[in-house]
Design an enzyme around this catalytic site. Structure first.
Site, PDB file in Angstrom:
ATOM      1  N   GLY A  31     -25.389  10.620 -37.843  1.00 22.95           N
ATOM      2  CA  GLY A  31     -24.880  10.711 -39.210  1.00 22.95           C
ATOM      3  C   GLY A  31     -23.493  10.021 -39.456  1.00 22.95           C
ATOM      4  N   SER A  33     -23.259   6.751 -40.911  1.00 21.70           N
ATOM      5  CA  SER A  33     -22.801   5.766 -41.815  1.00 21.70           C
ATOM      6  C   SER A  33     -22.017   6.302 -43.204  1.00 21.70           C
ATOM      7  CB  SER A  33     -24.535   5.604 -42.714  1.00 21.70           C
ATOM      8  OG  SER A  33     -24.737   6.665 -43.361  1.00 21.70           O
ATOM      9  N   ASP A  82     -34.087  10.333 -37.149  1.00 14.66           N
ATOM     10  CA  ASP A  82     -33.856  11.578 -37.566  1.00 14.66           C
ATOM     11  C   ASP A  82     -33.572  12.476 -36.373  1.00 14.66           C
ATOM     12  OD1 ASP A  82     -34.310  14.349 -38.284  1.00 14.66           O
ATOM     13  OD2 ASP A  82     -36.228  13.681 -39.500  1.00 14.66           O
ATOM     14  N   VAL A  83     -32.260  12.992 -36.470  1.00 15.73           N
ATOM     15  CA  VAL A  83     -31.875  14.016 -35.083  1.00 15.73           C
ATOM     16  C   VAL A  83     -32.854  15.200 -34.923  1.00 15.73           C
ATOM     17  CG1 VAL A  83     -29.597  13.020 -35.389  1.00 15.73           C
ATOM     18  CG2 VAL A  83     -30.180  15.041 -36.432  1.00 15.73           C
ATOM     19  N   ASN A 109     -22.844  14.865 -35.310  1.00 17.15           N
ATOM     20  CA  ASN A 109     -22.115  14.945 -36.493  1.00 17.15           C
ATOM     21  C   ASN A 109     -23.170  15.222 -37.859  1.00 17.15           C
ATOM     22  OD1 ASN A 109     -19.925  14.388 -38.828  1.00 17.15           O
ATOM     23  ND2 ASN A 109     -21.312  12.835 -39.028  1.00 17.15           N
ATOM     24  N   TYR A 180     -25.806  27.620 -44.347  1.00 19.30           N
ATOM     25  CA  TYR A 180     -25.241  26.706 -43.607  1.00 19.30           C
ATOM     26  C   TYR A 180     -23.995  27.190 -42.480  1.00 19.30           C
ATOM     27  CZ  TYR A 180     -21.131  23.002 -43.016  1.00 19.30           C
ATOM     28  OH  TYR A 180     -20.290  22.174 -42.478  1.00 19.30           O
ATOM     29  N   ALA A 183     -25.561  28.855 -39.399  1.00 20.96           N
ATOM     30  CA  ALA A 183     -26.125  27.790 -38.487  1.00 20.96           C
ATOM     31  C   ALA A 183     -25.246  27.434 -37.738  1.00 20.96           C
ATOM     32  CB  ALA A 183     -26.980  26.876 -39.126  1.00 20.96           C
TER      33      ALA A 183
END
Lengths: 274, 518
Positions: A31, A33, A82-83, A109, A180, A183
């Site tokens: 992630g 970018s 895609d992780v 990240n 969120y 997790a």
């Protein structure tokens, strides 16, 4: 002209400087970018690591991060994956190894798409399990997938750094983003178990828990009042910047943290102290 | 101006070009016949291309004539409450974060001025709150016991009746140092039913145009009474044409602009000048308590840092009382910390050479003195940049003006009365005093500060945000614009003797006799 603002310093990493601290290391930042991930990638590049700038959709911005690092004389390349897709991640790790050599540093990240809107969040009484499930898949699942791909090489060489970005909300849910934050808390448990299992192979596994980072796409809807309140409650009296997070990543990625594993470092100006 | 804007003529057809004028008085063919110029304005945040017609005296005369005609037709007899309501609605459009004008302003003003985007965004929002419809009533109430004096003759305390006439047309020279400021000039003029010919500032020419457009969208009639365009400051022929047709002139800006305009306005035309002003803060010992001082420092840092200290509301000096929970030097250190943090989120604009040199000079001067323990001087300054500077000075020789751009001096005092001799040399320039003290001391402080020449007293942290209806520079914002017409009470009584009943030949007695005769 006077000296330029810190964010425009030629080292491109908001005053974090440049060095060969990480020379010869190969880092994957997921992630990367934009936002925090981009700052981490630039910081690692500025300190000598070859950086794989992973992204999902933002090819142009990922390429810009690569160019920024290259302009500093660093080595970098962008890699789409895609992780949560094990095959794609395996391909990426192989491609990185092909391009720069085996991966030494993993920075988890990437964030499953999430909007931090304190006014339209789900409440405890209406959040469906599917929301938790999606966040577990993104956060724990993403970290799991990337680690699975990187661990064999790290174990073989007896050396590796796994760094995962979580959130200070896990200790201080100022706004309860249930799915969120739960997790992210799980990611800390995941990391500590990895730390216990991978310690014997010289692999450290640590987490970084930033406070609210304004100006990133994820935090765009945080209200001005929320920011003001957080600032006045924070001992260091300001919100977190991507550079703050990148500084902690440099610590965990370098030899300066050789004897630290299973830690979760709060980078939030002292809002959470533990 | 922050970061002297780079302004030059440019022939560019590639980049986005914006219209930086509002002249609904001119038809498209009329506009087409004018000479046009495109200027590149860059305050350090990225260039913006602004297009506008070159105003000649002939064009200004034409625009003024049409403004006067529009004012007579649609503004002069419009009820003041109606105007306030329409203005309130037009400003309310800007409360929507997606309002196109607001989005444009939030995107371009940081580029034009060099101010940090977050500072402009929040500054504009705070400023425009002052013009909510209910707050416009405060503007009226601040200056008029009965605002209906703007609509017609109302009883006055002297036993007669009075009416307040605003100018038919006001030429207004806008300031460019603080984004959004011209809203105040435009709206005050409208409330007294004056049309405005506005000269936009080269440093920030866009906002007044965007606001005028919003007013015109809300009410095209009001829009016809507004014209905003740039012309070179001091262009004597253009301004002579404008002043000759105006009933009043306002000028907001530096000393040079004010003097230049004042000298050229014809005798009999009032000039309302908002010139160079100086502000400061006074922090009482109560605000230095261990549970208060960090917040106090934060508020003062905001007052100093907002709009890079360019506004006349920004403090040059902070006086700090001794014997608080923390000593003044500790407060200076805390203030420095807050200034540093403000810089992280809302960095100061880049400076030109002269401005940077001025800051370096101040720093150098105090740095030498700080080596001498007996001097009572400590210097806190941003590392490697001129971004912010706090000079702690125990025994100041005088009230010294800041070179601005986030340079502030802190002077300890034992009592607010000590301020009087320090402020005496600058009394005619004083404006706002931000204060923090126990409630029972507020009035006493206000007496001292008012005597020193201050015209506005507010809490620290609120210095950049004057309340709706404040007496700007000690004057009534609306009262300064109007001309009173009194009907004397004795005149009303005397008119009774001319009642037709007594004065029409034969009428009174004839009728009565006739009626009695039936």
């Amino acid at each position: 002209m006077n000296a330029p603002a810190a964010s425009e310093l030629p080292d491109g990493v908001s005053g974090l400087g440049r060095s060969d601290l990480l020379a010869g290391r190969v880092a994957v930042v997921t992630g990367a970018s934009r936002g925090i991930g981009a700052a981490i990638a630039r910081a690692l590049g500025a300190h000598g690591a070859a950086v794989a700038v992973n992204y999902l959709r933002n090819a142009d911005r990922a390429r810009q991060v690569v160019r920024d690092i290259q302009q500093l004389g660093g080595r970098a390349e962008s890699f789409a994956a895609d992780v949560t897709d094990a095959a794609a991640v395996a391909d990426m790790v192989a491609a990185v190894a092909e391009r720069f050599g085996p991966v030494d540093v993993v920075v988890n990240n990437a964030l499953h798409s999430y909007t931090f809107d304190p006014l339209s969040r789900r409440t405890a009484w209406d959040i469906p399990w599917a929301d938790y499930s999606a966040q577990f898949t993104g956060s724990v699942g993403g970290a799991y997938t990337v680690c699975q791909a990187a661990i064999p090489g790290m174990r073989a060489r007896g050396n590796g750094r796994i760094i995962t970005i979580v959130s200070d909300l896990i200790e201080r849910p100022g706004v309860p983003y249930h799915d969120y934050t739960t997790a992210k808390a799980a990611v800390v448990g995941f990391s500590r178990n990895l730390a216990a299992d991978l310690g014997p192979f010289g692999i450290t596994v640590n987490c970084i828990a930033p406070g609210l980072v304004p100006g990133t796409d994820s935090s765009a809807v945080a209200t001005d009042e929320q920011r003001d309140d957080l600032e006045s409650a924070t001992p260091l009296r300001r919100l977190t910047t991507p550079a703050d997070v990148a500084g902690a990543v440099l610590f965990f990625a370098s030899r300066w943290s050789d004897h630290v594993t299973g830690a979760c470092l709060f980078v939030d100006g002292g809002l959470v102290m533990r | 101006m922050t970061a002297d804007p780079v302004v030059d003529d440019l022939d560019s057809s590639r980049a986005e070009v914006l219209d930086s004028f509002f002249l609904p008085q001119l038809t498209a063919p009329e506009l087409g016949g004018l000479t046009w110029v495109t200027r590149r304005v860059d305050g350090g945040g990225g260039a913006v291309l602004l297009r506008s017609p070159v105003l000649t005296p002939d064009v200004v005369e034409l625009v003024c004539d049409r403004l006067l005609a529009a004012q007579a037709a649609v503004l002069a007899d419009r009820p003041v409450m109606d105007i306030a309501e329409v203005v309130g609605r037009a400003v309310a459009r800007w409360y929507d974060p997606d309002h196109p004008g607001r989005r444009l302003a939030e995107r371009l003003l940081p580029q034009i001025t060099g101010y940090a985007p977050d500072m402009v965004r929040r500054g504009l929002k705070d400023h425009l709150k002052t013009f909510r419809a209910d707050r416009l009533l405060r503007f009226l109430a601040a200056d008029f016991d009965n605002p209906l004096v703007l609509d017609g003759f109302q009883p006055n305390r002297a036993g007669g009746r009075s009416r307040a006439f605003g100018p038919r047309l006001t030429t207004q020279v806008f300031a460019g140092n603080v984004p959004g400021l011209p809203a105040w000039n435009i709206i005050c003029a409208l409330l007294v039913k004056s049309a405005t010919l506005g000269k936009s500032a080269s440093g920030e020419p866009l906002f007044p145009v965007l606001l005028a457009r919003s007013l015109a969208e809300e009410d095209p009639d009001l829009g016809r009474c507004l014209a905003v365009a740039p012309w070179p400051g001091g262009a004597a022929d253009v301004e002579a044409a404008a002043f000759a047709r105006s009933d009043a002139v306002t000028v907001t800006g530096g000393q040079a602009a004010v003097q230049s305009v004042t000298a050229r306005v014809p005798t009999g035309v009032p000039v309302i000048a908002y010139g160079h002003k100086v502000s400061f803060a006074v922090v009482g010992r109560e605000a230095l308590a261990l549970n208060r001082y960090p917040d106090t420092a934060r508020r003062v840092a905001r007052d100093v840092s907002q709009y890079d200290q360019q506004g006349c509301l920004s403090p040059h000096v902070v006086f700090v009382e001794r014997d608080g929970g923390v000593d003044p030097q500790t407060f200076s250190a805390a203030l420095a910390g807050e200034m540093a943090r403000f810089e992280v989120t809302r960095p100061r604009a880049r400076l030109g050479l002269a401005d940077s040199a001025a800051i370096e000079q101040v720093r150098a001067q105090y740095e030498f003195r700080s080596y001498d323990d007996a001097a009572g001087v400590a210097l806190f300054a941003s590392d490697g940049t001129t971004a912010w500077t706090v000079v702690h000075e125990e025994r100041p020789a005088a009230f010294t003006l800041s070179p601005l751009n986030r340079v502030v001096r802190v002077h300890p005092v034992s009592d607010v009365a000590e301020l009087e001799p320090l402020l005496a040399p600058v009394r005619r320039y004083l404006q706002t005093a931000g204060v923090a003290c126990a409630p029972e001391r507020l009035t006493g402080w206000a007496e001292v500060l008012g005597r020193c020449g201050v015209d506005r007293i507010c809490a620290v942290g609120q210095m950049p945000d004057p309340a709706a209806g404040w007496h700007h520079d000690g004057r009534g914002s609306l009262a300064a614009l109007v001309r009173w017409v009194d009907i004397e009470g004795a005149a009303e009584l005397t008119m009774e003797s001319y009642d037709p009943e007594w004065t029409r030949p034969g009428a009174a007695s004839g009728t009565r006799n006739g009626r009695e005769g039936l």
